[in-house]
Write an enzyme that holds these catalytic residues in place. Structure first.
Site, mmCIF file in Angstrom:
data_model
loop_
_atom_site.group_PDB
_atom_site.id
_atom_site.type_symbol
_atom_site.label_atom_id
_atom_site.label_comp_id
_atom_site.label_asym_id
_atom_site.label_seq_id
_atom_site.Cartn_x
_atom_site.Cartn_y
_atom_site.Cartn_z
ATOM 1 N N GLU A 64 38.290 49.898 29.805
ATOM 2 C CA GLU A 64 39.390 49.617 28.878
ATOM 3 C C GLU A 64 38.864 49.031 27.569
ATOM 4 O O GLU A 64 39.400 49.306 26.492
ATOM 5 C CB GLU A 64 40.404 48.688 29.544
ATOM 6 C CG GLU A 64 41.152 49.384 30.682
ATOM 7 C CD GLU A 64 42.173 48.497 31.362
ATOM 8 O OE1 GLU A 64 43.383 48.732 31.176
ATOM 9 O OE2 GLU A 64 41.760 47.579 32.096
ATOM 10 N N GLU B 270 41.116 50.578 39.054
ATOM 11 C CA GLU B 270 42.041 49.552 39.533
ATOM 12 C C GLU B 270 42.856 49.997 40.740
ATOM 13 O O GLU B 270 43.149 49.200 41.637
ATOM 14 C CB GLU B 270 42.993 49.132 38.401
ATOM 15 C CG GLU B 270 42.353 48.252 37.333
ATOM 16 C CD GLU B 270 41.668 49.030 36.232
ATOM 17 O OE1 GLU B 270 41.328 48.418 35.211
ATOM 18 O OE2 GLU B 270 41.486 50.259 36.380
#
Length: 793
Positions: free
Chosen positions: A646, A666
Site C-alpha cells: 500500500e 490482508e
C-alpha cells in the site's frame, strides 16, 4: 376477541421459569451458565405441564449468548477460563432429554430475548416448529469465586448437532474511532449519554444526581421482595445520589448504585407453542399469554445521533409495539423498562411521556442494578415476571422494553392473556426512517478549540483517572471526541471539581488519540507540537540527505521491516518535514536489508495485545496523506506485502528489483487492505487483474508487476535503491516547481470523474507556472542551449 375465534396457528407463551443461586446458599450447586439455563427450562416445562410430557416434544431451542461468548473467538478463553459448550442449545437439550431440530445461539445484545420472542412466534405461526424453548443463563459470581480460590471447573462440552450460530455483534456498535478513544465499554459510553440529557434539561450535577436517586430507589424496593434478586440491600434516593465509600463513583455521573450488576448466578426460560398444540397437549388455558404487538429497531451509531441523550429508535419501538397492540401506554398495567443505567430508563420515559414516579412502577424484577444484569439475558427474566403477573390478573396488559449496546438496539413487546389473532409486525419502514435521519457533522481529526457537549470522568478505586469529552469545534461546529492527557492534573480537577458541560478545551493528536486540555500551556506540555524539521536520528527509520534528494529507509530488517505504530509516527513526521523543506525536491523510500521492503503491520507485536494506532496520514505516514506536491519514489527490495504494498501504491514512482514480490495479503489473515490498497490498485491496473490480487491475496513477482503496470522500473537483484537514485537524478533535471505544480493540478482534478470536465476546468497551478522563475529560466536555458539552474520558485 373470544378464545374460540383465535386460529390454531396463533402463538402463545405457555410456560416460564427462572432459577438463581448464591455462593452462601445451603444447597449451592456451583451451576454453570448452561446448567442454570437448563434448570430454568425444567421449571418452565413444569409450569406448563411437566418435563416428562414436554421435553421430548421441543423441536426448537433458542439460547441467549453468554457474556463469555460475547467477544471474538480468540478472546473467549480469557472470559471463559473454564470453557463453554460449542453448542449451548444442544447442551441444554441434553440436560432436558430433548432432541430439537432447530438450535439457535443468539447474537450478543440485551434486546435479543424480546426480539427472539417475536421471531419464535413468527416461525410458530408459519408452522416451522410446534414447541420452542427460549433460555439463558449466567454464572459470573460462581466463575469469579472459583478463580479467586484457584479452583478449576470444567464447563466445556462438545456437541455434534447443527447450530445456527448468529455470533457476537457488539463490535458493529462501535466504530474504530470510538475504540481508539476508549468508547468501548458501557461504563464509558452511557455516562456520556446521561450527561448529554442533563445538558438538554439544564440541570446541575447535584439536581441530576437527585433525579437518578428518585428514579432508581423504587427499583431497589422491588428487588428486595424478589427472591431471585442478586442484591437485597435497601437504597433510598439520597443514598443512591450520595457518593461515598459504599457508593464509589464509576464514571461521572454514575456511582456504583446505578450501574448494572454483572456478578450474578441466574437462569431463565420461556416455553412457546401455538393454540392448537397447547390444546392437543392439554395445557390449561389459564397458562396462555399472547403477544399482541412487538417491534425491533436499531439506533444510529452513538456519534451519528443528533441528541446523545435520547434514542429515536427506542421511541419508535415503543410507539410501534403499542400501535400494533392497539393500546395506549395508559392502558398498560405492568411495565419493565430496561435499566442498565438511568439514561436507559429516562430515555424510555421521555419517549412514552411517563414520570419517574409512575404509580405502576417501572420494573418487575428490581432492575439490572439490584436484581442483576445477567449479560444479554436480563429481559428474559422480565418476561418471566410479566407472564406471571398477567396470569394473576387476567385481561390486563403488560409491556417489556429491551435495550442493547449503547441505547443501540431496541425491542418491545406488549402481552396479555386476552386472546388475539396473530399478526406479523414489520419494523422496516420505521427502520428506514431512522437510517435516513441526518447525522451531525463529525471529524476524527479535531484541531484547535471546542466546547464540551458531554463528558465523563472515569474513576477507579483510588479516584478519578481520565476524562473523555464529546464536543463541538468552535470554528466548524463539527462534533469530536477527545481524551485527557495522563498527568494533566489541572484538566482532570477542572472536570472533577466543576461541571464540565460547556467547558472550553483545545486538542491535538497524539499516538492515534485525540488529546485535550483546558489550556494551551497544558496541551503543549502534555502533547508537544511535532517538529516539522528532520531530526538527526530516529529509532525505526534511517534518513539521509543527498543534496535535494531525501533517502528514507525503514530500519526493522529483523522483522522484514514490518511496522509498529511508533515507526509509522516517525515516517509521518519525516514526510511532514520533507513537504515543508523547500530544499528537498525528491524523496526515496526503501527498506533495510535485501529480504523485504516492508511486510505491513507487525502482526506479532499486535498479537501481544499492545495498543496499535495509525497516524492520520495513514500507514507509513503516507497512504492517507492528501494533496502531496513533491514526488516520492519507492525502491522495493524483496517483499512488499500488505501495508508495504500500500505504501508502494501511494508513491508516485516504483522501482522494484527482480526478486521483489507484491501482495495485498490482508485477506489471508482476516483483515482487508484498508490503507488505500483497494482503491489504488483497482485504479492503477485493470480491474479484473486487481480484484484477482485483492480477493486471493496472491503474490505477484516483479516481471508480472511490470506487465500489470504498477511499477515503473525493473532493477537487477539488490539494485532497487541504485536504480531509484538514477531515476531521482532524471527528475532533478526537470523543474521542481513544475513537478510540484503538476502534482498540485493532478490533486485538484482528481475530484472530476469526467475527463472533459477535468480538462476544461481552470487551474491555479497553470497561472503559477506561467509566472514562475523556473518557467523563465527554462525557456532562457533552452534558447541558450545550456542546462537550466532551477530555483524551485
Amino acid at each position: 376477541m373470544s378464545l374460540k375465534s383465535v386460529s390454531d396457528q396463533t402463538p402463545i407463551v405457555i410456560g416460564v421459569g427462572q432459577v438463581s443461586e448464591r455462593l452462601d446458599d445451603a444447597d449451592y450447586h456451583q451451576w454453570s451458565p448452561t446448567d442454570l439455563a437448563a434448570q430454568a427450562a425444567k421449571v418452565a416445562c413444569a409450569d406448563a405441564l411437566s418435563v416428562e410430557q414436554l421435553a421430548g416434544k421441543i423441536d426448537a431451542i433458542y439460547a441467549i449468548r453468554t457474556v463469555a461468548d460475547s467477544a471474538p473467538a480468540p478472546l473467549r478463553p480469557q472470559r471463559a477460563p473454564f470453557g463453554s459448550p460449542n453448542n449451548v442449545p444442544a447442551a441444554v437439550a441434553e440436560r432436558l432429554g430433548a432432541q430439537p431440530q432447530v438450535a439457535v445461539y443468539s447474537p450478543a445484545c440485551g434486546d435479543e430475548p424480546q426480539k427472539l420472542v417475536g421471531e419464535i412466534c413468527e416461525r410458530l405461526f408459519a408452522g416451522e416448529f410446534r414447541l420452542a424453548l427460549l433460555c439463558g443463563g449466567e454464572a459470573a459470581s460462581t466463575q469469579r469465586a472459583a478463580q479467586a480460590s484457584q479452583q478449576t471447573l470444567s464447563w466445556a462440552e462438545e456437541h455434534g448437532q447443527p447450530l445456527d450460530d448468529r455470533h457476537w455483534n457488539v463490535g458493529a456498535m462501535r466504530t474504530k474511532h470510538m475504540n481508539d478513544q476508549s468508547l468501548i465499554m458501557p461504563t464509558t459510553v452511557y455516562p456520556l449519554l446521561e450527561q448529554a440529557r442533563r445538558k438538554r434539561l439544564g440541570l446541575s450535577r447535584e439536581a441530576y444526581a437527585a433525579k437518578m436517586g428518585e428514579l432508581m430507589a423504587p427499583f431497589s424496593r422491588v428487588a428486595q421482595s424478589n427472591p431471585h434478586a442478586s442484591s437485597k440491600k435497601p437504597w433510598n434516593a439520597e443514598a443512591i445520589a450520595t457518593v461515598g465509600p459504599d457508593n464509589r463513583m464509576i464514571a461521572d455521573p454514575h456511582p456504583i448504585s446505578v450501574v448494572a450488576r454483572d456478578q450474578v448466578n441466574l437462569g431463565s426460560a420461556l416455553l412457546l407453542t401455538t393454540v392448537g398444540t397447547a390444546r392437543a397437549l392439554g395445557i390449561s388455558e389459564d397458562k396462555w399469554v399472547y403477544l399482541h404487538g412487538y417491534s425491533a429497531l436499531d439506533e444510529r451509531h452513538v456519534l451519528e445521533r443528533q441528541d446523545l441523550g435520547s434514542s429515536t429508535a427506542m421511541a419508535q419501538a415503543y410507539e410501534q409495539a403499542l400501535q400494533e397492540a392497539d393500546v395506549t401506554v395508559a392502558q398498560v398495567r405492568y411495565l419493565d423498562i430496561y435499566s442498565c443505567f438511568p439514561i436507559a430508563v429516562f430515555a424510555a420515559l421521555d419517549a412514552l411521556g411517563l414520570a419517574a414516579d409512575d404509580p405502576r412502577g417501572l420494573t418487575l424484577t428490581g432492575g439490572l442494578a439490584y436484581f442483576g444484569g445477567p449479560g444479554n439475558n436480563y429481559s428474559s427474566h422480565a418476561l418471566v415476571e410479566l407472564v406471571q403477573r398477567l396470569r394473576a390478573d387476567p385481561g390486563s396488559m403488560g409491556m417489556v422494553g429491551a435495550n442493547g449496546g449503547f441505547l443501540s438496539t431496541h425491542a418491545v413487546g406488549v402481552y396479555s392473556t386476552t386472546p388475539r389473532e396473530w399478526h406479523h409486525c414489520d419494523s422496516s419502514s420505521r427502520q428506514a426512517y431512522i437510517d435516513a435521519l441526518p447525522a451531525p457533522a463529525f471529524t476524527i481529526d479535531p484541531k484547535g478549540w471546542g466546547r464540551v457537549e458531554s463528558y465523563t470522568v472515569l474513576h477507579d478505586k483510588t479516584g478519578p483517572q481520565e476524562v473523555i469529552v464529546i464536543g463541538l469545534l468552535e470554528g466548524t461546529g463539527e462534533r469530536f471526541v477527545a481524551n485527557s492527557i495522563k498527568g494533566d492534573t489541572q484538566t482532570l480537577l477542572a472536570f472533577v471539581e466543576n461541571d464540565g458541560l460547556g467547558q472550553r478545551v483545545c486538542m491535538r493528536l497524539n499516538q492515534g488519540i485525540n488529546r485535550f486540555a483546558i489550556s494551551q500551556q497544558a496541551l503543549d506540555k502534555g502533547v508537544p507540537v511535532p517538529s516539522i524539521k528532520l531530526q538527526s536520528s530516529y529509532e525505526h527509520v534511517l534518513v539521509e540527505r543527498r543534496g535535494p534528494v531525501l533517502e528514507i529507509t525503514i530500519n526493522r530488517p529483523e522483522v522484514n521491516n514490518a511496522m509498529i505504530p511508533e515507526a509509522n509516527d516517525e515516517l509521518d513526521q519525516i514526510f511532514n518535514a520533507y513537504e515543508a523543506d523547500n530544499s528537498l525536491w525528491v524523496a526515496i523510500i526503501t527498506g533495510a536489508g535485501q529480504k523485504a521492503f516492508c511486510t505491513g503491520n507487525d502482526l506479532k507485536a499486535a498479537s501481544t495485545g499492545r495498543r496499535m494506532w495509525m497516524p492520520r496520514n495513514g500507514f507509513g505516514g503516507l497512504t492517507a496523506r492528501q494533496n502531496r506536491e513533491k514526488p516520492i519514489i519507492c525502491a522495493v527490495n524483496g517483499y512488499a506485502m500488505g501495508g508495504g504494498f500500500e505504501i508502494a501504491l501511494a508513491c508516485d514512482l516504483v522501482v522494484a528489483d527482480s526478486e521483489a514480490q507484491f501482495a495485498l495479503s490482508e485477506v489471508r489473515v482476516g483483515l482487508l487492505a484498508g490503507a488505500g490498497g483497494l482503491q489504488r490498485l483497482t485504479r492503477q491496473i485493470p480491474y479484473k487483474q486487481a480484484i484477482d490480487m485483492i480477493l486471493t491475496g496472491r503474490r505477484v513477482g516483479a516481471e508480472e508487476a511490470r506487465s500489470l503496470g504498477f511499477i515503473n522500473r525493473l532493477a537487477p537483484a539488490g539494485q532497487a535503491l541504485q536504480v531509484a537514485r538514477e531515476l531521482a537524478e532524471v527528475l532533478l533535471e526537470a523543474s521542481p516547481n513544475s513537478i510540484r505544480l503538476s502534482k498540485q493540478l493532478l490533486n485538484e482534478q482528481a475530484q472530476f470523474a469526467s475527463e472533459n470536465d477535468a480538462v476544461r476546468t481552470t487551474y491555479k497551478a497553470i497561472d503559477r507556472v506561467v509566472n514562475s522563475e523556473d518557467r523563465i529560466e527554462g525557456t532562457m536555458a533552452f534558447a541558450q542551449k545550456r542546462k537550466p539552474l532551477w530555483k524551485n520558485r
